[in-house]
Design a protein around this motif. Structure first.
Motif, PDB file in Angstrom:
ATOM      1  N   ILE A 130      27.754 -25.616  37.776  1.00 10.80           N
ATOM      2  CA  ILE A 130      27.299 -25.173  36.449  1.00 10.80           C
ATOM      3  C   ILE A 130      26.744 -26.368  35.681  1.00 10.80           C
ATOM      4  O   ILE A 130      25.711 -26.267  35.020  1.00 10.80           O
ATOM      5  N   PHE A 131      27.439 -27.520  35.772  1.00 10.71           N
ATOM      6  CA  PHE A 131      26.938 -28.705  35.094  1.00 10.71           C
ATOM      7  C   PHE A 131      25.550 -29.071  35.610  1.00 10.71           C
ATOM      8  O   PHE A 131      24.630 -29.355  34.836  1.00 10.71           O
ATOM      9  N   SER A 134      23.073 -26.586  34.445  1.00 14.28           N
ATOM     10  CA  SER A 134      22.862 -26.707  33.003  1.00 14.28           C
ATOM     11  C   SER A 134      21.929 -27.867  32.701  1.00 14.28           C
ATOM     12  O   SER A 134      21.024 -27.749  31.870  1.00 14.28           O
ATOM     13  N   LEU A 137      18.500 -26.865  33.681  1.00 17.76           N
ATOM     14  CA  LEU A 137      17.965 -25.920  32.682  1.00 17.76           C
ATOM     15  C   LEU A 137      17.483 -26.654  31.440  1.00 17.76           C
ATOM     16  O   LEU A 137      16.375 -26.415  30.944  1.00 17.76           O
ATOM     17  N   ILE A 138      18.337 -27.555  30.948  1.00 15.22           N
ATOM     18  CA  ILE A 138      17.987 -28.270  29.713  1.00 15.22           C
ATOM     19  C   ILE A 138      16.742 -29.114  29.951  1.00 15.22           C
ATOM     20  O   ILE A 138      15.787 -29.071  29.155  1.00 15.22           O
ATOM     21  N   PHE A 141      13.577 -26.881  30.312  1.00 13.53           N
ATOM     22  CA  PHE A 141      13.049 -26.204  29.129  1.00 13.53           C
ATOM     23  C   PHE A 141      12.669 -27.172  28.018  1.00 13.53           C
ATOM     24  O   PHE A 141      11.789 -26.858  27.222  1.00 13.53           O
ATOM     25  N   LEU A 142      13.294 -28.345  28.001  1.00 18.49           N
ATOM     26  CA  LEU A 142      12.788 -29.348  27.058  1.00 18.49           C
ATOM     27  C   LEU A 142      11.394 -29.794  27.488  1.00 18.49           C
ATOM     28  O   LEU A 142      10.497 -29.987  26.668  1.00 18.49           O
ATOM     29  N   VAL A 144       9.285 -27.937  29.198  1.00 10.45           N
ATOM     30  CA  VAL A 144       8.357 -26.831  28.899  1.00 10.45           C
ATOM     31  C   VAL A 144       8.042 -26.792  27.399  1.00 10.45           C
ATOM     32  O   VAL A 144       6.893 -26.578  27.002  1.00 10.45           O
ATOM     33  N   ALA A 145       9.086 -27.044  26.580  1.00  8.74           N
ATOM     34  CA  ALA A 145       8.859 -27.028  25.127  1.00  8.74           C
ATOM     35  C   ALA A 145       7.867 -28.121  24.740  1.00  8.74           C
ATOM     36  O   ALA A 145       6.973 -27.896  23.915  1.00  8.74           O
ATOM     37  N   LEU A 192      16.805 -15.309  26.086  1.00  4.58           N
ATOM     38  CA  LEU A 192      16.086 -16.227  26.977  1.00  4.58           C
ATOM     39  C   LEU A 192      17.070 -17.146  27.691  1.00  4.58           C
ATOM     40  O   LEU A 192      16.962 -17.368  28.907  1.00  4.58           O
ATOM     41  N   THR A 193      18.053 -17.661  26.943  1.00  9.34           N
ATOM     42  CA  THR A 193      19.035 -18.555  27.563  1.00  9.34           C
ATOM     43  C   THR A 193      19.813 -17.821  28.645  1.00  9.34           C
ATOM     44  O   THR A 193      19.970 -18.321  29.756  1.00  9.34           O
ATOM     45  N   PHE A 196      17.544 -17.088  31.765  1.00 11.55           N
ATOM     46  CA  PHE A 196      17.226 -18.238  32.619  1.00 11.55           C
ATOM     47  C   PHE A 196      18.487 -18.857  33.209  1.00 11.55           C
ATOM     48  O   PHE A 196      18.451 -19.365  34.327  1.00 11.55           O
ATOM     49  N   PHE A 197      19.604 -18.797  32.486  1.00  6.78           N
ATOM     50  CA  PHE A 197      20.861 -19.299  33.041  1.00  6.78           C
ATOM     51  C   PHE A 197      21.226 -18.505  34.296  1.00  6.78           C
ATOM     52  O   PHE A 197      21.511 -19.074  35.349  1.00  6.78           O
TER      53      PHE A 197
ATOM     54  N   ALA B  17      29.773 -25.375  28.923  1.00  3.35           N
ATOM     55  CA  ALA B  17      28.453 -25.636  29.510  1.00  3.35           C
ATOM     56  C   ALA B  17      27.421 -24.653  28.964  1.00  3.35           C
ATOM     57  O   ALA B  17      26.345 -25.055  28.495  1.00  3.35           O
ATOM     58  N   PHE B  18      27.767 -23.366  28.996  1.00  8.15           N
ATOM     59  CA  PHE B  18      26.796 -22.370  28.531  1.00  8.15           C
ATOM     60  C   PHE B  18      26.539 -22.542  27.036  1.00  8.15           C
ATOM     61  O   PHE B  18      25.395 -22.454  26.574  1.00  8.15           O
ATOM     62  N   VAL B  21      24.233 -25.488  26.635  1.00  8.32           N
ATOM     63  CA  VAL B  21      22.864 -25.136  27.031  1.00  8.32           C
ATOM     64  C   VAL B  21      22.224 -24.270  25.954  1.00  8.32           C
ATOM     65  O   VAL B  21      21.096 -24.516  25.509  1.00  8.32           O
ATOM     66  N   LEU B  25      19.059 -25.568  23.821  1.00 12.00           N
ATOM     67  CA  LEU B  25      17.793 -24.842  23.992  1.00 12.00           C
ATOM     68  C   LEU B  25      17.407 -24.128  22.698  1.00 12.00           C
ATOM     69  O   LEU B  25      16.236 -24.076  22.331  1.00 12.00           O
ATOM     70  N   PHE B  28      16.167 -27.057  20.387  1.00 14.62           N
ATOM     71  CA  PHE B  28      15.034 -27.928  20.743  1.00 14.62           C
ATOM     72  C   PHE B  28      13.962 -27.265  21.599  1.00 14.62           C
ATOM     73  O   PHE B  28      12.849 -27.776  21.663  1.00 14.62           O
ATOM     74  N   ALA B  29      14.306 -26.175  22.277  1.00 10.07           N
ATOM     75  CA  ALA B  29      13.310 -25.621  23.203  1.00 10.07           C
ATOM     76  C   ALA B  29      12.704 -24.308  22.711  1.00 10.07           C
ATOM     77  O   ALA B  29      11.493 -24.212  22.525  1.00 10.07           O
ATOM     78  N   TRP B  30      13.549 -23.318  22.476  1.00  8.81           N
ATOM     79  CA  TRP B  30      13.004 -21.974  22.208  1.00  8.81           C
ATOM     80  C   TRP B  30      12.129 -21.907  20.968  1.00  8.81           C
ATOM     81  O   TRP B  30      11.062 -21.272  21.020  1.00  8.81           O
ATOM     82  N   SER B  32      10.093 -23.987  19.509  1.00  5.77           N
ATOM     83  CA  SER B  32       8.711 -24.461  19.680  1.00  5.77           C
ATOM     84  C   SER B  32       7.967 -23.614  20.703  1.00  5.77           C
ATOM     85  O   SER B  32       6.765 -23.380  20.563  1.00  5.77           O
ATOM     86  N   ILE B  33       8.689 -23.134  21.729  1.00  4.20           N
ATOM     87  CA  ILE B  33       8.023 -22.299  22.740  1.00  4.20           C
ATOM     88  C   ILE B  33       7.587 -20.972  22.113  1.00  4.20           C
ATOM     89  O   ILE B  33       6.422 -20.568  22.211  1.00  4.20           O
TER      90      ILE B  33
END
Lengths: 361, 163
Positions: A130-131, A134, A137-138, A141-142, A144-145, A192-193, A196-197, B17-18, B21, B25, B28-30, B32-33
């Protein structure tokens, strides 16, 4: 495209290699010929564990060990899982249960035959996976952003264009259509999270190369947490119509609510069954896929116990079937992420629905 | 049983963790996307609308142009026909004028010729008269001599007088 398919095929053969090494090791460990137990092998590969077994060459196990973190009787115990020697030895009075209700978990056996289960915050195989996912994922998507900040108003490029259809799909087909134009933007980051998770972990679960390949989304704790997040989100974001719908369902005869509150009871139970269904569906689907793939692989060893040539012959068929299953699982990986997100969106949509909807009943 | 026995540690780490995340996200991510997607969609829609408007305008312009061209052609035709008329008129005028001039010239020539002729006739008359007088004088002078010689002489005189 062809390069990618070749890579995929290689991965599939590696999947075989992993199990090839794991299978016979069971027979060698005790120095005597032990029958290959397909069920045990499959479950060992699916459940969480304190170490990550990668391969066994001869007598040498190649494993990655993680820290065990226990809180028991007011004290913290932190040590590496290698101290258990693959579950054969106990350390500081703790051992990995070999059977019973707590099979595979760390327990402290008591002299009277019972055991104590310490609070176990160990970094296990799935926690580690998971780590890893994660962090991926971070980072993804950072990245992609940033790409979106760069290409503003222009066509997407590179990895961004791979992700964009999925984002649009979730936004338009899931969030917008299930929650409605007015509220969907509020829930979009969560949906979205979640999507994608689940999707990334489903895909990573199919790639049998360390540090990917753990059965993360096929673990009931993981799916349970995800469902719990959706449940909490529903409760926190719900408006008065949602609660009115539960405790005083409009359009239902009064005798279903009044001396005996039948409808409210059903509705309250429904509140909990929804996330429960989310949890079980994802867990069962992903686990089933892994079981089938591992089952086809076990056929090779089951047959080779009868005759080594039968094993060779079976391996051809098994690998073919596993390749087919892997393609199917790629589809399932997407569908289950989609279904989880869609159902979450529908539940969230119910929570924020505004009109008093008598006409529906 | 192992399969459906959730580990408390896994639940704990999974929440962390979740949650992390989701938090990162979401922060910082969603935004702007989603924002960039929205802006791009608006941009595309505006561009499409602008293109539509431009197309309509172009169509209108084309129609205007065609109208203008048609008018210009008509004008040209009118101008051409007028020019043709004017040319013909000028030619006609010129022809008439030329005829008149010619007539005039002929007339004046005729007048001149007449007057010249009259002058010549007068001159001839005068000369004839002179010659006649001269002849008569010479005849008269010779008369008294021989009639035959007389006649010869007259002839000689007449012959010697050039007309």
């Amino acid at each position: 495209m062809t390069l990618k398919s070749i890579l995929l095929l290689l991965l599939l053969f590696f999947a075989g290699a992993d199990i090839v090494s794991a299978g016979p090791s069971k027979t060698n460990e005790h120095g005597e010929k032990e029958a290959f137990d397909a069920g045990k092998m499959i479950v060992d590969h699916i459940v969480d564990s304190y170490e990550w077994h990668i391969a066994t060459i001869g007598e040498t196990h190649i494993s990655v060990y993680f820290p065990v973190i226990l809180y028991d009787e007011g004290a913290w115990h932190i040590f590496m899982s290698s101290k258990f020697h693959h579950g054969h030895e106990s350390y500081k009075g703790y051992e990995i249960a070999s059977d019973g209700q707590m099979k595979g978990k760390i327990i402290r056996p008591l002299p009277d035959g019972t055991f104590v289960r310490p609070i176990d915050l160990s970094i296990t195989k799935n926690v580690f996976a998971i780590f890893v996912s994660s962090i991926i994922l971070i980072l993804v998507f950072l990245h992609v952003a940033n790409a979106y900040k760069r290409t503003k108003k222009h066509a997407p490029k590179g990895f961004q264009s791979l992700i964009e259809p999925l984002i649009l799909f979730i936004r338009d087909e899931i969030a917008r259509s299930s929650i409605g134009e007015k509220h969907y933007e509020k829930f979009l980051p969560y949906l979205l999270t979640v999507f994608f998770f689940i999707f990334f972990n489903n895909i990573f679960g199919l790639i049998p190369i360390f540090p990917l390949g753990a059965n993360v989304t096929g673990n009931i704790a993981v799916t349970g947490v995800l469902a719990f997040f959706t449940f909490m989100m529903t409760i926190v974001m719900s408006n008065k119509y949602y609660w009115q719908h539960i405790f005083n369902t409009p359009g239902v005869p009064w005798w279903l609510k009044l001396p005996l509150p039948l409808m409210p009871i059903i509705e309250v139970v429904g509140m909990f069954t929804k996330p429960f269904v989310l949890m079980v569906r994802l867990f069962a689907n992903i686990t089933a896929g892994h079981i089938i793939i591992l089952g086809f692989m076990s056929l090779i060893f089951v047959f080779s116990q009868a005759s080594i040539y039968a094993g060779y012959g079976m391996s051809l068929l098994s690998v073919t079937l596993v390749i087919f299953m892997n393609f199917l699982e790629l589809l399932v990986a997407f569908i289950q992420a989609y279904v989880f997100t869609l159902l979450s969106a529908i539940f969230l949509g119910m929570a924020v629905e505004e009109h008093a909807h008598e006409e529906h009943h | 049983m192992e399969l459906v026995n959730p580990g408390i540690g896994l639940i704990f780490w999974m929440i962390i963790a979740f949650g992390t995340v989701f938090f990162i996200l979401k922060k910082f991510a969603w935004p702007s996307i989603v924002q960039a997607l929205k802006e791009r969609e608006q941009h595309i829609e505006e561009a499409l609308r602008a293109a539509d408007i431009a197309y309509e305008e172009m169509k209108k312009l084309k129609i205007d142009n065609e109208l203008l061209l048609k008018e210009a052609k008509e004008e040209r035709d009118i101008i051409m026909s007028e020019a043709r008329k004017i040319r013909e008129k000028i030619l006609d005028d010129a022809r008439v004028k030329a005829n008149e001039e010619a007539d005039r010239i002929v007339e004046s020539a005729r007048v001149r010729i007449q007057s010249e002729r009259m002058a010549a006739i007068t001159d001839i008359k005068n000369q004839i008269a002179e010659i006649s007088i001269d002849v008569a004088e010479k005849i008269i002078r010779q008369k008294l001599q021989e009639p035959k010689e007389h006649q010869a002489y007259i002839d000689k005189v007449i012959e010697s007088k050039p007309f």
